[in-house]
Design a protein around this motif. Structure first.
Motif, PDB file in Angstrom:
ATOM      1  N   SER A  22       0.786  -1.285  -0.043  1.00 34.19           N
ATOM      2  CA  SER A  22       0.004  -0.155  -0.040  1.00 34.19           C
ATOM      3  C   SER A  22       1.005   1.242   0.060  1.00 34.19           C
ATOM      4  O   SER A  22       0.261   2.213  -0.301  1.00 34.19           O
ATOM      5  CB  SER A  22      -0.816   0.076   1.151  1.00 34.19           C
ATOM      6  N   ARG A  23       1.966   1.221   0.589  1.00 33.76           N
ATOM      7  CA  ARG A  23       3.040   2.451   0.468  1.00 33.76           C
ATOM      8  C   ARG A  23       3.580   2.779  -0.786  1.00 33.76           C
ATOM      9  O   ARG A  23       4.324   3.869  -0.842  1.00 33.76           O
ATOM     10  CB  ARG A  23       3.796   2.356   1.637  1.00 33.76           C
ATOM     11  N   THR A  24       4.294   1.647  -1.246  1.00 29.11           N
ATOM     12  CA  THR A  24       5.129   1.743  -2.542  1.00 29.11           C
ATOM     13  C   THR A  24       4.777   1.178  -3.609  1.00 29.11           C
ATOM     14  O   THR A  24       3.605   0.360  -3.638  1.00 29.11           O
ATOM     15  CB  THR A  24       6.349   1.056  -2.288  1.00 29.11           C
ATOM     16  N   PHE A  70      -4.168   0.540   5.797  1.00 29.49           N
ATOM     17  CA  PHE A  70      -3.172   1.517   5.522  1.00 29.49           C
ATOM     18  C   PHE A  70      -3.655   2.430   4.339  1.00 29.49           C
ATOM     19  O   PHE A  70      -3.076   3.622   4.321  1.00 29.49           O
ATOM     20  CB  PHE A  70      -2.125   0.607   4.844  1.00 29.49           C
ATOM     21  N   ARG A  71      -4.594   1.673   3.488  1.00 34.33           N
ATOM     22  CA  ARG A  71      -4.989   2.705   2.345  1.00 34.33           C
ATOM     23  C   ARG A  71      -5.876   3.801   3.044  1.00 34.33           C
ATOM     24  O   ARG A  71      -6.187   4.808   2.395  1.00 34.33           O
ATOM     25  CB  ARG A  71      -6.089   1.684   1.475  1.00 34.33           C
ATOM     26  N   SER A  92      -3.540   8.439   5.698  1.00 34.34           N
ATOM     27  CA  SER A  92      -3.124   9.231   4.778  1.00 34.34           C
ATOM     28  C   SER A  92      -1.235   9.143   4.834  1.00 34.34           C
ATOM     29  O   SER A  92      -0.613   8.969   5.796  1.00 34.34           O
ATOM     30  CB  SER A  92      -3.159  10.775   5.023  1.00 34.34           C
ATOM     31  N   GLY A  93      -0.630   8.937   3.693  1.00 33.65           N
ATOM     32  CA  GLY A  93       0.773   8.657   3.518  1.00 33.65           C
ATOM     33  C   GLY A  93       1.471   9.705   3.945  1.00 33.65           C
ATOM     34  O   GLY A  93       2.582   9.521   4.528  1.00 33.65           O
ATOM     35  N   SER A  94       1.109  10.963   4.088  1.00 34.32           N
ATOM     36  CA  SER A  94       1.893  12.074   4.578  1.00 34.32           C
ATOM     37  C   SER A  94       2.114  11.994   6.093  1.00 34.32           C
ATOM     38  O   SER A  94       2.804  12.884   6.673  1.00 34.32           O
ATOM     39  CB  SER A  94       1.243  13.476   3.991  1.00 34.32           C
ATOM     40  N   GLU A 120       5.279  10.962   6.682  1.00 37.87           N
ATOM     41  CA  GLU A 120       6.323  11.906   6.115  1.00 37.87           C
ATOM     42  C   GLU A 120       6.346  13.031   7.259  1.00 37.87           C
ATOM     43  O   GLU A 120       7.488  13.480   7.424  1.00 37.87           O
ATOM     44  CB  GLU A 120       6.033  12.611   4.739  1.00 37.87           C
TER      45      GLU A 120
END
Lengths: 268, 333
Positions: free
Chosen positions: A91-93, A156-157, A160-162, A165
């Motif tokens: 899900s991340r990459t 995971f989906r 939020s991926g940020s 970060e």
């Protein structure tokens, strides 16, 4: 008074359907109290609690139960680690073959257990691995990973991926980010996935028959007891206990993942 | 000149054959409010991510206060980011969100909470610490994200379209507040936006991005009134760009030129006044002015006519005029 009440016929049909599914389970429970132990006679000639005592004193029950619990615990632990890692990667990459890997991870639960069982058995044979506690664990891990993976990937989906970060940006390294940001956000999904995996492993029969040596897990033990009539209600007592014990984690998983539909960490 | 806060030397970031950032040179001074302006996909956000360390350049060198950033992970850089979606941690309350950087740095709880309260006061949200991010409005989340990024006392603050999700009124208010905050703190702000009004009104200098390259860099007035390439004239000022063959007839030079829509006036074609011949394509009433779209020989122009002027009908023949000083030649490009 609600205006959209269902017609009586539909209610009866629904009730009959539910009864069809659940009355047999009640029968199993009732036979745990019967006084007659050779054949399942209806109605039971009398009721007794003595089979609970008999079950308590049977060492084979305890051995099977202990084996089942240990297998389920270790398979679930393996599944939690591998399933989470795999879900994070998918899900991340973005990488070549991501969709294929995603499919291959899910496949064991779609495949009939008998195919998983036969293929594992021949693979163990080819590799000269003796059947043992660990071969059962490996067999169970194949489908336990799927359950954890599915739960984790969905969470995971929705995260939020940020967030990752942002954590790194504020000075946290990979381990600190996992501990303070990722884990708290996926914890309930992992708990739910783990509970389902545990319940699946605990009552698995097919794969186990192919990957076990002389050991008997609890479901296998019950199967053997049915064909060998000896103190038959003991099986019913065990069945009743197993039903109650597996129901709890499944209910728990249901409540933990309820109401988590909003996307975590999204500003809008 | 002192060491630049951020300097790019020939920086490129290629994804396969896509040149997201292509040979960018850039120097941002300490204390500057710097805007990166461009359409989506122009490379501005990638540049910001390269500074933050979320991405690595395929070529070139980025220095932050003179130090090479090659191989330095985001958590070891003295820059902090305000994310486009704010990226507030949903499982923590506002106070713990703001104090996150201090918690990671190992500051005791009482002290970091005190500092976080101070940061919340700075962004005009005192007493909001106990709430969850989901209980805040968009504007409030934006302020929390700002406080969280500022608490680590970064030397450079990166803002990735931070006002994009806010409504117009709130956006204008936040523009002013950000500007005031930057003056008060004196730290370098690097601000990514696709909104030219935002960039022009807030920044000390603006870099205009297109296709991974900086096409012009300068003060807002320069970028607005003296575009060096047709893209800047069109994107930043919605300016009229005249093709070289027209410019040669008017000014005697083979180059593009720009004319601001508000500098254009229209004259009745029958009056015999000298000017470019045009046909009115359409008109749109904007309140304080009326925008008239014109078809000329092979290109189009826009005129912004103030209230009180006669508005021509669609299809009418007109002559287009402007004062010679309003014609900006792009011969530097």
């Amino acid at each position: 008074m609600r205006s959209d009440r269902a017609p009586l016929g539909l209610k009866i049909a629904a009730g009959a359907g539910l009864a069809f599914m659940h009355l047999p389970i009640v029968l199993i429970f009732v036979y745990a109290f019967t006084t007659e132990d050779k054949s399942y006679q209806w109605p039971p000639p009398g009721l007794t609690l003595k089979w609970f005592g008999v079950t308590w004193n049977r060492p084979d029950v305890w051995e099977a139960l202990s084996l089942s619990l240990r297998v389920a615990a270790i398979s679930t632990a393996i599944a939690l680690v591998l399933g989470t890692l795999c879900a994070a990667a998918v899900s991340r990459t973005k990488f070549f073959g991501r969709e294929a890997i995603s499919l291959m991870v899910i496949l064991p639960i779609a495949l009939p257990g008998i195919i998983t069982g036969i293929s594992l058995r021949s693979a163990f044979n080819l590799a000269d691995i003796p059947f043992s506690f660990w071969t059962i664990v490996l067999g169970h891990a194949t489908f336990c990973v799927v359950v954890v993976y599915n739960n984790a990937v969905a969470r995971f989906r929705r995260t939020s991926g940020s967030l990752v970060e942002a954590s790194m940006d504020l000075g946290a390294d990979g381990f600190q980010t996992f501990r303070h940001v990722i884990l708290p956000n996926i914890a309930t999904a992992l708990l739910a996935g783990g509970m389902l995996a545990f319940a699946l492993s605990f009552d698995e029969v097919i794969v186990t028959t192919f990957t076990a040596g002389q050991q008997q897990t609890l479901p296998i033990w019950m199967l053997e007891e049915l064909v060998r009539p000896r103190e038959r209600p003991v099986t019913n007592v065990v069945a009743m206990m197993v039903a109650l014990v597996t129901l709890l984690p499944i209910l728990g998983a249901y409540y933990l993942t309820r109401g988590t539909d909003t996307v975590a960490g999204q500003g809008k | 000149m002192n060491t630049a806060a951020v300097r790019f030397k020939g920086v490129s970031r290629h994804y396969g054959s896509v040149r997201a950032v292509d040979e960018v040179d850039l120097s941002i001074a300490e204390g500057e409010f710097f805007a990166m302006l461009g359409p989506s996909g122009s490379g501005k956000t990638t540049c910001l991510r390269l500074i933050a360390g979320f991405d690595q350049p395929t070529a070139g060198e980025i220095t932050i206060f003179g130090e090479d950033t090659r191989g330095v992970p985001p958590y070891k850089r003295h820059v902090n980011t305000v994310f486009q979606d704010y990226a507030l941690f949903p499982h923590m309350n506002v106070l713990d969100n703001v104090a996150y950087g201090l918690m990671i740095a190992g500051m005791p709880k009482a002290e970091r909470h005190k500092r976080a309260e101070g940061a919340l006061e700075l962004v005009a949200l005192p007493g909001f610490g106990g709430r969850k991010p989901s209980e805040l409005s968009g504007g409030q989340r934006q302020r929390v994200a700002l406080a969280r990024a500022l608490i680590n006392e970064p030397r450079v603050l990166l803002l990735d379209e931070p006002l994009g999700a806010l409504d117009l009124k709130l956006r204008e208010q936040m523009q002013q507040e950000l500007k005031d905050l930057q003056r008060k703190l004196g730290i370098t702000f690097i601000f990514v936006t696709h909104d030219q009004g935002e960039a022009l009104s807030m920044a000390d200098r603006v870099a205009v991005f297109n296709d991974g390259k900086i096409v012009q860099i300068g003060k807002p007035e320069d970028v607005y009134y003296r575009p060096e390439v047709p893209f800047v004239a069109d994107f930043v000022g919605s300016s009229n760009v005249l093709p070289p063959h027209v410019v040669e007839k008017i000014a005697g030079k083979w180059t593009h030129a720009s004319v601001r829509p508000e500098a254009v006036s229209l004259v009745d074609a029958g009056l015999g006044v000298d000017g470019l011949h045009a046909t009115v394509h359409s008109t749109a009433f904007l309140g304080t002015a009326t925008r008239v779209s014109l078809d000329l020989d092979g290109f189009s122009m826009v005129a912004l006519l103030p209230k009180g002027t006669r508005i021509p009908e669609t299809g009418e023949q007109v002559h287009v005029k402007w004062s010679p000083e309003d014609l900006h030649l792009m011969d530097t490009a």
